[in-house]
Design a protein around this motif. Structure first.
Motif, short mmCIF file in Angstrom:
data_model
loop_
_atom_site.label_atom_id
_atom_site.label_comp_id
_atom_site.label_asym_id
_atom_site.label_seq_id
_atom_site.Cartn_x
_atom_site.Cartn_y
_atom_site.Cartn_z
N PHE A 130 1.02 -7.39 -1.94
CA PHE A 130 0.15 -6.23 -1.69
C PHE A 130 -0.94 -6.59 -0.69
N LEU A 175 2.17 1.83 -3.47
CA LEU A 175 1.10 2.29 -4.36
C LEU A 175 0.86 3.79 -4.19
N ALA A 214 0.84 -1.20 0.00
CA ALA A 214 0.00 0.00 0.00
C ALA A 214 0.87 1.25 0.00
N ALA A 215 1.97 1.22 0.75
CA ALA A 215 2.85 2.39 0.80
C ALA A 215 3.44 2.67 -0.58
N HIS A 222 -9.79 -1.49 -6.23
CA HIS A 222 -9.47 -0.07 -6.06
C HIS A 222 -7.97 0.18 -6.26
N ALA A 223 -7.17 -0.67 -5.64
CA ALA A 223 -5.71 -0.49 -5.71
C ALA A 223 -5.21 -0.66 -7.14
N SER A 229 0.35 -6.84 2.73
CA SER A 229 0.69 -5.54 3.33
C SER A 229 -0.54 -4.84 3.88
N VAL A 230 -1.69 -5.04 3.22
CA VAL A 230 -2.92 -4.39 3.66
C VAL A 230 -3.64 -5.26 4.70
N GLY A 231 -3.37 -6.57 4.65
CA GLY A 231 -4.03 -7.47 5.57
C GLY A 231 -5.35 -8.00 5.05
N VAL A 232 -5.47 -8.15 3.73
CA VAL A 232 -6.69 -8.72 3.15
C VAL A 232 -6.37 -10.06 2.49
N GLU A 233 -7.41 -10.90 2.38
CA GLU A 233 -7.23 -12.20 1.74
C GLU A 233 -7.57 -12.08 0.27
N GLU A 284 -10.94 -7.37 -3.58
CA GLU A 284 -10.11 -6.71 -2.56
C GLU A 284 -8.95 -5.92 -3.17
#
Lengths: 205, 205, 205
Positions: B82, B50, B47-48, B99-100, B85-89, B96
């Motif tokens: 990625f 991005l 995320a950082a 958006h990114a 880093s965000v903590g999503v599966e 998920e």
């Protein structure tokens, strides 16, 4: 001074500074006195411009405070050039611009400016137009471009029929759009007369 | 010099400057002369990274202009790191990362670089693969990673079977993917031969 | 020192610097020694704040390192004020905040902070609540505000019933929410006791 200035294809904060500098040098009778600055509308038409919007708008507002010639009032999302800059094709439901438009509206609204959504040319399918308007409204857009503005741009450049969004726009289509707009303005005028005429703001008979 | 350099896990503009500095110091036979800079691909995997993409890419392009060793050509979206880093599966439809990925594609395209979408490993479900490719294309992606590249990375590190996206990837799966890729390349070669051979670019009999 | 400090309506990096300065000047017994800094939660409640999040969070973390009074631990998305700042109406499914919340979660997670999603007041429709929680989770949110927190804020300000999200919230609704939360905490305590009591972490009879 003109009623409004529209700056197309703004790409960076430098472009706004350039315009301000040009006006300062060449404007014979620049606006002077309080509230005389000319309203400025910025057209954002590429991915680079979209990402730089916070800097572009801050630069425009700072130039406005310093020189008093221009006063930023709104931003327009120019979808056709935007799609070309990213390399995507425009579709009817506009999925390819959804993320960008949401980001655009946030940036414009974050500086309390008007956010004008992309042009919709299919004005015959009312349900479709309504969906597009509601989608933009939920994103924070405060207005939307219509076909008539496109026509005025082309006709002032001397063109008759023109191609827009991959469709040939001829005079009957333009006249239909203009007639719709005229009806809309007539209804607005009636509403205003009714509201201004007192008696509870009821509809005139 | 190598055909291309891939810099994984770029986190900030400093990382690109670091790589340029290292190359300048240690490259025995650096590329010299016009157009000899080695193409550079940046992997964005957090995320950082991005959020810092505009600065990272501007730094990479500025280093390219100054030193002439590397020439940024594209960015890869590294979905697994990625998501971690965000903590999503990661899910099959990739909601998920939507958006990114849209933001990633905008940033890459704003600097006129190739935007390479995340890996798709499920190459058996053609309809699913098509949906994923079309979604990426509408966002502005210009390419997509496939399973074979993952395998090459693992096999060059000495591994046989490996886990990817929570699925065990064994040799039969890899061979199937490689065979598909070989067919694709053969078809491309045929097309090129047909186009190059004149006669209207028709298919060879 | 308090258990936690919540800074509402953060708009720019200056706001965090201002808070740090005020505390440094007026705190009679400031926290001292390692790990004594007070946890800080930042409320992001406008489009301007959302776009400035990377700078706001970096400023907060830098002030934390320099002064040791506050330690940023998380960010809260304040949906009602956010929607007012953009000029959109909140809807039940929250489409109008989806883009902003995804961007918010990325920014918070990029600095390894907790990302707390907007308040959900409709706690009676469990399926709806589940959908909202899952959507936030896929975006990277690590938690979600509930009605009870809203009530505590209003009751500490001396109010009884209050309007939230356009609905009148009365005491029975609040009591129902508090009872649900109490049940949840009791279940958590049971789970912890079971896990702590060894024997495979099975459920207590």
């Amino acid at each position: 001074p003109p009623d409004v200035l529209v700056l197309p294809k703004v790409e960076s904060a430098d472009d706004v500074a350039w315009l301000s500098g040009q006006l300062e040098r060449h404007w014979r009778r620049p606006p002077s006195g309080p509230n005389s600055a000319v309203p400025l509308i910025l057209m954002i038409e590429s991915a680079a411009a979209l990402l730089a919007m916070p800097q572009i708008l801050d630069s425009a507002m700072s130039a406005s405070r310093q020189r008093g010639l221009l006063h930023p009032v709104g931003c327009v999302f120019g979808s056709d050039d935007f799609c070309a800059s990213v390399g995507v094709e425009r579709s009817r439901d506009g999925l390819e611009t959804r993320h960008a438009r949401a980001q655009f509206a946030l940036a414009a609204r974050s500086r309390r400016l008007l956010a004008i959504d992309m042009v919709e040319i299919d004005i015959k399918d009312v349900e479709h137009l309504k969906r597009q308007c509601n989608e933009g409204r939920a994103m924070g857009f405060t207005g939307k471009q219509r076909l008539c503005e496109e026509f005025e741009r082309h006709s002032s450049a001397g063109a008759g029929a023109f191609v827009f969004d991959g469709q040939m726009i001829d005079m009957p289509t333009v006249r239909q759009a203009q007639s719709l707009l005229a009806q809309h303005r007539a209804l607005l005028a009636l509403d205003e007369a009714a509201l201004g005429g007192g008696a509870g703001g009821g509809k005139p008979a």
